[in-house]
Scaffold this motif. Structure first.
Motif, mmCIF file in Angstrom:
data_model
loop_
_atom_site.group_PDB
_atom_site.id
_atom_site.type_symbol
_atom_site.label_atom_id
_atom_site.label_comp_id
_atom_site.label_asym_id
_atom_site.label_seq_id
_atom_site.Cartn_x
_atom_site.Cartn_y
_atom_site.Cartn_z
ATOM 1 N N LYS A 1 -5.519 9.671 5.255
ATOM 2 C CA LYS A 1 -5.725 8.831 4.069
ATOM 3 C C LYS A 1 -6.538 7.591 4.401
ATOM 4 C CE LYS A 1 -1.660 10.428 1.512
ATOM 5 N NZ LYS A 1 -0.316 10.101 0.989
ATOM 6 N N ASP B 1 0.458 4.374 0.158
ATOM 7 C CA ASP B 1 0.128 5.433 1.109
ATOM 8 C C ASP B 1 0.482 5.067 2.545
ATOM 9 O OD1 ASP B 1 -0.816 7.146 -0.821
ATOM 10 O OD2 ASP B 1 -2.906 6.519 -0.622
ATOM 11 N N ARG C 1 0.865 -1.189 0.000
ATOM 12 C CA ARG C 1 0.000 0.000 0.000
ATOM 13 C C ARG C 1 0.901 1.239 0.000
ATOM 14 N NH1 ARG C 1 -5.364 -0.977 1.995
ATOM 15 N NH2 ARG C 1 -5.645 -3.000 2.999
ATOM 16 N N THR D 1 -0.807 12.238 8.322
ATOM 17 C CA THR D 1 -1.214 12.170 6.909
ATOM 18 C C THR D 1 -1.809 10.802 6.591
ATOM 19 O OG1 THR D 1 0.525 13.731 6.303
ATOM 20 C CG2 THR D 1 -0.425 12.401 4.533
ATOM 21 N N GLN D 2 -1.191 9.750 7.115
ATOM 22 C CA GLN D 2 -1.706 8.405 6.875
ATOM 23 C C GLN D 2 -3.064 8.185 7.547
ATOM 24 O OE1 GLN D 2 0.975 5.053 7.050
ATOM 25 N NE2 GLN D 2 2.759 6.373 6.834
#
Length: 456
Positions: A372, A294, A292, A368-369
């Motif tokens: 997301k 991201d 993944r 940030t993750q």
């Protein structure tokens, strides 16, 4: 239950919640003092991050190199695709030697795989030898923190637990006396242990060695007394060279507890004469996370707990509210990868303030993750209908300036004239249970700005 429902249980004890919050913030302050005393700390963070990025980009190569080097050292290497296979391998090794008594040092991987219940169900006595882990094992609780597993407990709780299990005097809450009671209790277990299980903080591909960092020396004592050593590691624990290790030992403990280095940093390379050493390398969803883009960076985590110590949500909701082996911000990234539906609420247990990212010693973009993951969960339909429709309504309002302005005007007037009991009703406005709403402004910023433009 969702994270918010479990955190409501923790919040019922206001004194404990406040104490938990203040204690973890104290640890965060210790981290800051240790970091500011090291001028090159930010350079070390960047270097640690780049080493981990490089390793993850060539993980297949370094895993093969590590296995080859470990086998040359006389170590037996095993591979486990998931938790069930890991538990089966460990149990098989114990039974192969006819052992029934195991001493285990701290290992978040074995917690993740639920190894203890599996071994106990099969007639194996398992004793956690880390003091915090032993306390929660007696209480039949899960760890609430990756470094401080019993941080949710006060000394009175430990005193009561030791009175029941170790026979200490009732009401004895003296930390020194309780620690001595645990030391005497565990010394007997060390001497009787037939197999020692440890975690792995770092695995060095170049040498085939595993490195275990502790402050209590329990891993060293267990491994050196037992005839069989089983080291359990997630495949992301690899670093390429021995020379890379010093970078991580300098950032790990400073980030975790504010120490310059752990009291014991032990290298296990080969079995002693007449003994065996086994390493079990575990996937359990890690290759999925690696695939993944991201979320790949979450595998850089070195389990320091700094993101938990600084997180305002974790500090006020407790580790058990996450219902996952790794709690806090980093756990909220790792958990949906294991079970998206079960842990769908965790990425929303964050203010996205970014403090977790700021303190991460390997520069994982944690907030940030989390953001997301929220997008992924929404796209997969794994959020409550109430949240889905409220967000759609809010999106509709925020995308229409006229509607937004009208809504603000109505809200300001409502707050000015509606009774306090209605605006602060628990069922209607839970945010205001522990907070007082600010006095509504007479005009919005847009109205003020338009007036200033007109006047000028």
């Amino acid at each position: 239950m969702s994270h918010s429902q479990r955190s409501d249980i923790f919040l019922l004890d206001a004194d404990r919640t406040t104490w938990h919050d203040e204690t973890l913030w104290f640890v965060r302050q210790k981290r800051d003092k240790a970091v500011y005393a090291l001028p090159e700390f930010q350079d070390l963070r960047e270097l640690a991050s780049q080493i981990k990025n490089h390793t993850l980009s060539k993980l297949d190569f370094y895993l093969a190199q590590f296995e080859e080097a470990a086998k040359r050292n006389g170590v037996q290497v095993h591979w486990a695709a998931d938790a069930a296979e890991h538990n089966s391998i460990v149990l098989g090794l114990i039974k192969k030697h006819g052992a029934t008594r195991v001493v285990k040092s701290k290992s978040m991987l074995t917690e993740e795989c639920h190894l203890n219940p599996h071994l106990i169900k099969n007639g194996i006595e398992v004793i956690d030898t880390d003091l915090g882990e032993r306390i929660i094992q007696m209480r039949e609780e899960a760890p609430s923190h990756v470094v401080l597993p019993a941080i949710h407990l006060k000394k009175e709780d430990v005193g009561d637990t030791f009175h029941i299990h170790l026979g200490t005097a009732k009401g004895n809450n003296d930390p020194q006396q309780l620690t001595e009671a645990a030391r005497q209790h565990l010394r007997e277990k060390f001497l009787a242990g037939e197999v020692a299980i440890s975690g792995v903080n770092f695995a060095i591909a170049e040498t085939g060695s595993v490195v275990v960092c502790t402050n209590e020396g329990n891993a060293d004592l267990g491994v050196n007394l037992a005839k069989v050593h089983i080291a359990c590691m997630g495949m992301e624990k690899l670093i390429p060279r021995l020379s890379d290790l010093s970078v991580f030992t300098r950032v790990l403990t400073r980030s975790a507890t504010g120490q310059p280095v752990t009291t014991y940093t032990s290298h296990f390379t080969k079995p002693a004469p007449g003994k065996e050493m086994h390493i079990v390398i575990v996937d359990n969803g890690r290759t999925k996370q690696l695939g993944r883009p991201d979320f790949r960076a979450s595998l850089k985590c070195i389990r320091c707990g700094a993101c938990m110590n600084t997180c305002p949500v974790y500090r006020r909701s407790g580790g058990h509210s996450y219902d996952f082996t790794i709690p806090g911000p980093i756990g909220a990234i790792l958990s949906p990868n294991i079970d998206m539906r079960k842990h769908a609420s965790l990425p929303f247990a964050s203010t996205l303030c970014g403090s977790c990212t700021d303190v991460c010693p390997v520069k994982i973009d944690i907030h940030t993750q989390l953001y997301k993951w929220r997008q992924v969960l929404a796209a997969e339909g794994e959020i409550p209908a109430s949240k889905k429709w409220s967000m759609r309504l809010l999106s509709s309002v925020l995308s229409r300036p006229g509607m937004y302005g009208l809504g603000g005007k109505v809200a300001r007037q409502g707050l000015r004239f509606l009774p306090h009991g209605l605006t602060h009703a628990k069922g209607y406005n839970p945010w205001a249970i522990a907070r007082e709403l600010p006095e509504p402004p007479k005009q919005s910023f847009r109205e003020w700005y338009a007036q200033q433009q007109k006047n000028s």
